[in-house]
Write a protein that holds these residues in place. Structure first.
Motif, mmCIF file in Angstrom:
data_model
loop_
_atom_site.group_PDB
_atom_site.id
_atom_site.type_symbol
_atom_site.label_atom_id
_atom_site.label_comp_id
_atom_site.label_asym_id
_atom_site.label_seq_id
_atom_site.Cartn_x
_atom_site.Cartn_y
_atom_site.Cartn_z
ATOM 1 N N LEU A 438 -53.724 2.301 -12.682
ATOM 2 C CA LEU A 438 -53.443 2.321 -14.122
ATOM 3 C C LEU A 438 -54.100 1.157 -14.854
ATOM 4 C CD1 LEU A 438 -49.665 3.285 -14.546
ATOM 5 C CD2 LEU A 438 -51.668 4.654 -15.102
ATOM 6 N N GLY A 439 -54.566 0.170 -14.097
ATOM 7 C CA GLY A 439 -55.163 -0.995 -14.738
ATOM 8 C C GLY A 439 -54.140 -1.887 -15.408
ATOM 9 N N GLN A 440 -53.011 -2.145 -14.734
ATOM 10 C CA GLN A 440 -51.956 -2.998 -15.282
ATOM 11 C C GLN A 440 -51.789 -4.219 -14.372
ATOM 12 O OE1 GLN A 440 -48.318 -0.928 -16.216
ATOM 13 N NE2 GLN A 440 -49.369 0.639 -17.400
ATOM 14 N N PRO A 441 -52.591 -5.256 -14.581
ATOM 15 C CA PRO A 441 -52.600 -6.407 -13.661
ATOM 16 C C PRO A 441 -51.275 -7.153 -13.595
ATOM 17 C CG PRO A 441 -53.941 -6.835 -15.629
ATOM 18 C CD PRO A 441 -53.590 -5.389 -15.656
ATOM 19 N N GLU A 442 -50.561 -7.291 -14.716
ATOM 20 C CA GLU A 442 -49.289 -8.025 -14.691
ATOM 21 C C GLU A 442 -48.262 -7.281 -13.849
ATOM 22 O OE1 GLU A 442 -48.028 -8.830 -18.653
ATOM 23 O OE2 GLU A 442 -49.762 -10.093 -19.122
ATOM 24 N N GLN A 455 -46.146 -11.143 10.663
ATOM 25 C CA GLN A 455 -47.494 -11.193 11.224
ATOM 26 C C GLN A 455 -47.868 -9.918 11.981
ATOM 27 O OE1 GLN A 455 -49.652 -13.639 10.560
ATOM 28 N NE2 GLN A 455 -48.025 -14.402 9.219
ATOM 29 N N SER A 456 -46.881 -9.155 12.439
ATOM 30 C CA SER A 456 -47.178 -7.924 13.174
ATOM 31 C C SER A 456 -47.664 -6.811 12.247
ATOM 32 C CB SER A 456 -45.936 -7.450 13.937
ATOM 33 O OG SER A 456 -44.901 -7.109 13.016
ATOM 34 N N ASP A 457 -47.372 -6.954 10.954
ATOM 35 C CA ASP A 457 -47.771 -5.935 9.964
ATOM 36 C C ASP A 457 -49.179 -6.225 9.468
ATOM 37 O OD1 ASP A 457 -46.465 -3.681 9.268
ATOM 38 O OD2 ASP A 457 -45.096 -4.610 7.845
ATOM 39 N N THR A 458 -50.173 -6.090 10.308
ATOM 40 C CA THR A 458 -51.525 -6.545 9.951
ATOM 41 C C THR A 458 -52.221 -5.659 8.925
ATOM 42 O OG1 THR A 458 -52.334 -5.352 11.892
ATOM 43 C CG2 THR A 458 -51.914 -7.719 12.143
ATOM 44 N N ILE A 459 -51.740 -4.430 8.726
ATOM 45 C CA ILE A 459 -52.388 -3.555 7.741
ATOM 46 C C ILE A 459 -51.950 -3.897 6.318
ATOM 47 C CG2 ILE A 459 -50.642 -1.720 7.717
ATOM 48 C CD1 ILE A 459 -54.479 -1.272 7.658
ATOM 49 N N VAL A 460 -50.795 -4.563 6.175
ATOM 50 C CA VAL A 460 -50.285 -4.857 4.833
ATOM 51 C C VAL A 460 -51.223 -5.765 4.036
ATOM 52 C CG1 VAL A 460 -48.411 -5.960 3.534
ATOM 53 C CG2 VAL A 460 -47.888 -4.445 5.443
ATOM 54 N N PRO A 461 -51.739 -6.877 4.605
ATOM 55 C CA PRO A 461 -52.682 -7.695 3.831
ATOM 56 C C PRO A 461 -53.921 -6.902 3.394
ATOM 57 C CG PRO A 461 -51.981 -8.854 5.820
ATOM 58 C CD PRO A 461 -51.479 -7.461 5.944
ATOM 59 N N VAL A 462 -54.314 -5.932 4.227
ATOM 60 C CA VAL A 462 -55.477 -5.110 3.877
ATOM 61 C C VAL A 462 -55.160 -4.237 2.671
ATOM 62 C CG1 VAL A 462 -57.098 -3.366 4.717
ATOM 63 C CG2 VAL A 462 -56.230 -5.122 6.266
ATOM 64 N N ARG A 463 -53.981 -3.630 2.679
ATOM 65 C CA ARG A 463 -53.590 -2.787 1.539
ATOM 66 C C ARG A 463 -53.439 -3.619 0.275
ATOM 67 N NH1 ARG A 463 -48.561 0.860 3.064
ATOM 68 N NH2 ARG A 463 -48.956 1.577 0.922
ATOM 69 N N ILE A 464 -52.923 -4.838 0.419
ATOM 70 C CA ILE A 464 -52.835 -5.726 -0.745
ATOM 71 C C ILE A 464 -54.233 -6.033 -1.274
ATOM 72 C CG2 ILE A 464 -52.230 -8.065 -1.485
ATOM 73 C CD1 ILE A 464 -49.838 -7.935 0.412
ATOM 74 N N GLY A 465 -55.146 -6.286 -0.341
ATOM 75 C CA GLY A 465 -56.520 -6.545 -0.758
ATOM 76 C C GLY A 465 -57.127 -5.372 -1.509
ATOM 77 N N TRP A 466 -56.801 -4.149 -1.068
ATOM 78 C CA TRP A 466 -57.321 -2.968 -1.759
ATOM 79 C C TRP A 466 -56.743 -2.862 -3.172
ATOM 80 C CZ3 TRP A 466 -61.254 -0.108 -2.010
ATOM 81 C CH2 TRP A 466 -61.227 1.146 -2.621
ATOM 82 N N CYS A 467 -55.450 -3.138 -3.305
ATOM 83 C CA CYS A 467 -54.827 -3.119 -4.636
ATOM 84 C C CYS A 467 -55.509 -4.117 -5.562
ATOM 85 C CB CYS A 467 -53.340 -3.449 -4.535
ATOM 86 S SG CYS A 467 -52.337 -2.173 -3.774
ATOM 87 N N ARG A 468 -55.738 -5.324 -5.048
ATOM 88 C CA ARG A 468 -56.387 -6.354 -5.869
ATOM 89 C C ARG A 468 -57.794 -5.907 -6.287
ATOM 90 N NH1 ARG A 468 -52.560 -9.735 -7.740
ATOM 91 N NH2 ARG A 468 -51.365 -10.768 -6.094
ATOM 92 N N GLU A 469 -58.489 -5.287 -5.357
ATOM 93 C CA GLU A 469 -59.876 -4.905 -5.636
ATOM 94 C C GLU A 469 -59.965 -3.803 -6.677
ATOM 95 O OE1 GLU A 469 -63.842 -4.352 -5.872
ATOM 96 O OE2 GLU A 469 -62.753 -6.067 -5.039
ATOM 97 N N ILE A 470 -59.202 -2.737 -6.524
ATOM 98 C CA ILE A 470 -59.344 -1.614 -7.453
ATOM 99 C C ILE A 470 -58.770 -1.929 -8.824
ATOM 100 C CG2 ILE A 470 -59.440 0.145 -5.660
ATOM 101 C CD1 ILE A 470 -56.533 0.799 -6.215
ATOM 102 N N SER A 471 -58.018 -3.023 -8.922
ATOM 103 C CA SER A 471 -57.511 -3.420 -10.239
ATOM 104 C C SER A 471 -58.561 -4.181 -11.033
ATOM 105 C CB SER A 471 -56.258 -4.291 -10.089
ATOM 106 O OG SER A 471 -56.592 -5.557 -9.550
ATOM 107 N N LEU A 472 -59.625 -4.626 -10.360
ATOM 108 C CA LEU A 472 -60.667 -5.401 -11.034
ATOM 109 C C LEU A 472 -61.668 -4.484 -11.714
ATOM 110 C CD1 LEU A 472 -61.413 -8.093 -8.298
ATOM 111 C CD2 LEU A 472 -60.099 -8.403 -10.399
ATOM 112 N N SER A 473 -62.180 -4.945 -12.830
ATOM 113 C CA SER A 473 -63.180 -4.184 -13.569
ATOM 114 C C SER A 473 -64.530 -4.265 -12.872
ATOM 115 C CB SER A 473 -63.303 -4.751 -14.987
ATOM 116 O OG SER A 473 -64.476 -4.301 -15.615
#
Length: 933
Positions: A438-442, A455-473
């Motif tokens: 939606l493009g709502q950074p806040e 630390q066992s949830d190693t895919i979570v940081p990756v998904r967070i990274g994807w969220c951060r990336e697709i929110s960028l213009s």
């Protein structure tokens, strides 16, 4: 989704009856009433939007009621909706409330619009997720179709509490009412960040009554006040009519004269809640139930009240509350006299009472699944995994309705109900992914801060990274991000999430193109993609090749695009990926058809956000393939849609296309105005790749004006690695212009270096457009005895696909032949280029062709003026569609306009062209090359 109960109307409330407006409520509002009358009186001249704002109790609702009364006197249809804080979790609830009287007419809507509207209202689930704009277009069509028979007043009270989906629909239609007899009146509290930002929107900010009017109102309703209390109430009310009426009714008012000062809204809430002490216990409980209910059904409130009280309660229990002027009951519905009364009742009920009430309501509305779940959750303390799972399903239903914002809210609630960290984090991440889209950074930041993982949830940081990336213009120019994305892709691959890994690499490849990453980084992206061992036909793999090495892999990508074009026709997801590729590698000839099909799909789905970007890409492809009319039309539409979705980058992109088009046609002042607009907008968003395109547009305009030195200075930065504008992989789009500017400004050596470099980076056989450009550059740089072979190679069959480029080749070839004293041979290419430039209205180049023809011994006629050139791009588009036999309704559906607006434009088209019917348009448009079919 469960169908709406026939037994109760909540929360889809019935239309309110027209009631006489109390003169007290309109005290001192004469000028405001005059404005409302003027807006309603002018409805046959076209619609408009009036936004009324002010503090609670200032008289907004009273003015709206006066408007309803005035509209009914004028034989208008009146449709109403009211935002209620308790209902904001119900997508499209307020919209359905307003449109219910018109829903019988929905059968006449375009099928896809009808399905979208019915799906939004939960009436059936037989379509994919409708885009919010398709629902909005259906609403617009329904309103304007009905308004063609009888003008409409659409009223939205307390708009600050409308559900998000309804608000977005209102914002959409408010921008499209100029030609239709529909008036939209919106009232909202001051300070809420909900704007109807169309320039034509009328605004009325209500302030307090004058001292004299405030005194008259207070004295007429509380004539026995002591002088001390009278003075105090006048001061505290500050001209607020509701305060002047309600504060004196607070029996504690005299005792509170020395109390600590409170904000007016809180004082009023206390004044309302003070009346509870005089009410019987059953009445108080029913008021608490009404405050917590997300509907107005009398039956629901009585039933829930009985469940909480443990005994029979009849409608007579409401009588004391009516006498205390807290509520009204009308046609089986309970309404608070003012939203502050509801707020006061909510505050007065303790937490345990509210939970019992929600538990009772959950049982009462069991057949309305989403409402049932919402009340169940409100009655629940602590985790409840079963309920959390049901909330997951509710989020899916919200997405099927196109209510993305609502799905986010539902997933947040599901996360709060989760008993494990892993489940809670997963739901917050799913909500975050939607917020990023939606493009709502806040909102994204708030959701991601609640993700908790070990630390066992190693895919979570990756998904967070994807969220951060697709929110960028795409405007973010940071080559360093590419390495980060490669790292995330590697992590995703190690977790077995190949699809997510490929998405990261596709985005990394795009960032290579956007920000000019080094050759080494580009190779890393390509290598990582190949290691995923995905099918070669995966469109993302083709896209990665295109973005990473547009010249070297251009021909390979060109062939793969041809092979996948049929698949893309039936697969919107594939079309979405492939549609971004052609312009990247210079395959404009493929891009026009592929993007045309994708555009049609997005129009049918009402996906305005993606349509904006695709129209921009299509306009550039059309410009290169000679459909300048279509390019200007699509650039204009892209700009309008981008303004609607507040996409500054695409507004700037459209301005660049328009700058280049009008510059090539010789309108230098307008070209520079568009370029300056783009320049200003790019200052705020960056995006060097857009600056490259801007420099190209300025350079070609200068060439057309014969200012080759100026063009050289404009274009040189995009080929200089040390320059801030330089972006590797995109500069080749300006080769033809740079070589011509350099050769004719005495900088041939610089041009030769660029040609050599592009040839080094290109495949053995470039795509047709690049190959033609290189032949043109070599011809301009060649010694006289070698030039002809390059001219003839460039004028091969491929050049026919690119008329303007072919015209420039013919012009240069004809001039070369004349200088070789082969004047007779020169005339044929010069005549052909003159006709090409005339068809494109490229007047500077057409004038140059005529000069060369005269020098070769042949005179030349002036370019003919065409009737269609009087039309704006939007008018021309409508004229073309009308000439193709589309009805006003079909044209409106395609262009996101009402059919009446289309009729208004057709009237102007007929006036400008002298045509009196649709059948007369085809001959007028016959001279246009590449008309859209």
């Amino acid at each position: 989704m469960a169908k709406q109960s026939n037994k109760t109307q909540s929360p889809r409330r019935k239309q309110q009856k027209s009631v006489a407006v109390s003169p007290a409520k309109l005290q001192g509002r004469d000028q405001d009433i005059v404005l409302i009358d003027q807006v309603i009186d002018r409805i046959h001249e076209g619609g408009s939007t009036l936004v009324i704002s002010g503090e609670p109790g200032i008289g907004k609702s009273a003015l709206l009621e006066a408007a309803r009364h005035r509209a009914r006197e004028s034989d208008m249809t009146v449709l109403s909706m009211t935002g209620v804080l308790a209902e904001v979790h119900l997508p499209f609830a307020a919209l359905e409330q307003a449109l219910r009287p018109l829903m019988k007419e929905a059968v006449g809507l375009v099928p896809r619009q009808r399905s979208a509207l019915l799906a939004a209202f939960g009436m059936h689930d037989d379509m994919a997720t409708p885009d919010i704009f398709l629902v909005a277009l259906a609403t617009l069509s329904l309103l304007t179709e009905s308004a063609a028979r009888k003008p409409i007043l659409l009223v939205a009270d307390d708009a600050q509490w409308l559900d998000e989906a309804t608000y977005e629909v209102l914002a959409f239609i408010s921008r499209r009412l100029s030609s239709d007899p529909v008036v939209l009146f919106v009232a909202m509290r001051e300070g809420f960040n909900r704007l109807f930002d169309d320039a034509s929107t009328l605004r009325l900010r209500l302030s307090g009554l004058s001292d004299a009017d405030a005194e008259r109102l207070l004295d007429s309703h509380a004539p026995d006040l002591s002088a001390d209390l009278r003075s105090r109430f006048l001061k505290e009310a500050s001209g607020n009519p509701l305060a002047l009426l309600e504060l004196p009714r607070d029996r504690r008012a005299e005792d509170a004269r020395d109390a600590t000062w409170l904000p007016l809204t809180e004082r009023l809430e206390r004044a309302f809640s003070a009346r509870l002490t005089d009410l019987p216990a059953p009445t108080r409980m029913l008021l608490f139930v009404a405050a917590e209910n997300d509907g107005t059904s009398l039956h629901e409130i009585l039933s829930a009240g009985e469940a909480v009280l443990g005994g029979h309660v009849d409608v007579g229990a409401f009588t004391p509350a009516i006498a205390a002027k807290l509520i009204d009951i009308d046609e089986g519905e309970v309404r608070f006299r003012h939203p502050l009364v509801r707020s006061a009742m909510h505050q007065a009920a303790d937490l345990a009472t509210r939970q019992r009430i929600h538990a009772a309501l959950a049982t009462i509305v069991r057949d309305q699944l989403d409402r049932h779940l919402w009340h169940r959750a409100a009655a629940t303390i602590g985790p409840d995994d079963e309920l959390a799972s049901e909330y997951d399903a509710m989020a899916t239903r919200a997405l099927r309705k196109g209510a993305v914002a609502m799905a986010i809210e539902v997933l947040e609630k599901a996360a709060a109900l989760s008993s494990t960290t892993r489940a809670r984090s997963d739901r917050f991440l799913r909500a975050a992914e939607l917020a990023a889209d939606l493009g709502q950074p806040e909102l994204l930041d708030r959701l991601l801060l609640q993700v908790d993982f070990d630390q066992s949830d190693t895919i979570v940081p990756v998904r967070i990274g994807w969220c951060r990336e697709i929110s960028l213009s795409p405007a973010v120019d940071d080559p360093a991000k590419v390495s980060t994305l490669i790292g995330f892709a590697t992590q995703a691959r190690s977790e077995g999430a190949k699809d997510l890994a490929m998405n990261f690499l596709w985005r990394a490849a795009q960032r290579c193109w956007w920000s000019g990453a080094s050759d080494e980084v580009r190779k890393r992206v390509l290598d990582a993609a190949n290691r995923l061992e995905l099918p070669e036909a995966d469109p993302r793999l083709i896209a990665i090749s295109a973005y990473v090495e547009p010249l070297r892999r251009g021909h390979e990508v060109y062939n793969e695009l041809q092979g996948l074009s049929e698949i893309a026709r039936g697969d919107p997801a594939t079309a979405r990926i492939l549609g971004t590729i052609p312009n990247v590698v210079g395959a404009f000839d493929l891009g026009t058809s592929l993007l045309a099909e994708f555009t049609a799909t997005l129009r049918a789905q009402g996906r305005l956000g993606e349509l904006t970007r695709v129209l921009l890409s299509r306009s550039w492809a059309e410009m290169e393939t000679g459909n300048w009319i279509g390019a200007m039309r699509d650039a204009e539409e892209s700009a309008l849609l981008a303004e609607e979705t507040n996409e500054i980058l695409w507004i700037a992109g459209a301005a660049i296309v328009k700058a280049k088009l009008v510059g090539m046609q010789g309108n230098l002042d307008q070209s520079e105005a568009y370029a300056a607009q783009a320049d200003r907008q790019l200052l705020s968003v960056g995006a060097n790749y857009m600056r490259v395109l801007l420099q190209i547009s300025r350079g070609v305009s200068a060439i057309g004006a014969g200012q080759h030195w100026k063009a050289y200075e404009q274009l040189k930065p995009i080929f200089g690695p040390a320059d801030a504008v330089f972006v590797t992989g995109i500069e080749f789009l300006g080769i033809a212009d740079f070589v011509e500017a350099a050769v004719f400004s005495g900088n041939a050596e610089a041009a030769q270096n660029i040609i050599d470099e592009v040839e080094r980076l290109s495949a053995s056989r470039p795509v047709p457009w690049v190959e033609t450009v290189l032949h043109y550059g070599r011809a301009l740089l060649a010694a006289p005895e070698n030039a002809e072979q390059f001219f003839l190679s460039g004028l091969g069959p491929a050049s026919v696909r690119f008329p303007f480029l072919r015209g420039r080749l013919l012009l240069a070839y004809g001039g070369w032949l004349r200088r070789q004293r082969r004047s007779t041979d020169a005339r044929a290419p010069l005549r052909e280029c003159r006709d090409i430039f005339d068809a494109l209205d490229a007047s500077p180049w057409g004038d140059r062709a005529r000069e060369e023809l005269r020098a070769s011994g042949e005179s030349s006629r002036r370019r003919s003026e065409y009737m269609w050139e009087k039309l704006t791009p939007q008018e021309l588009h409508i004229a073309q569609l009308a000439a193709d036999g589309l009805s006003n309704k079909e044209i409106g559906a395609r262009l996101f306009l009402s059919h009446r607006t289309v009729g208004y434009h057709l009237h102007k088209i007929f006036s400008k062209t002298g045509v009196t019917s649709r059948s007369g348009l085809r001959p007028v448009l016959a001279s246009i090359i590449h008309p859209e079919r």
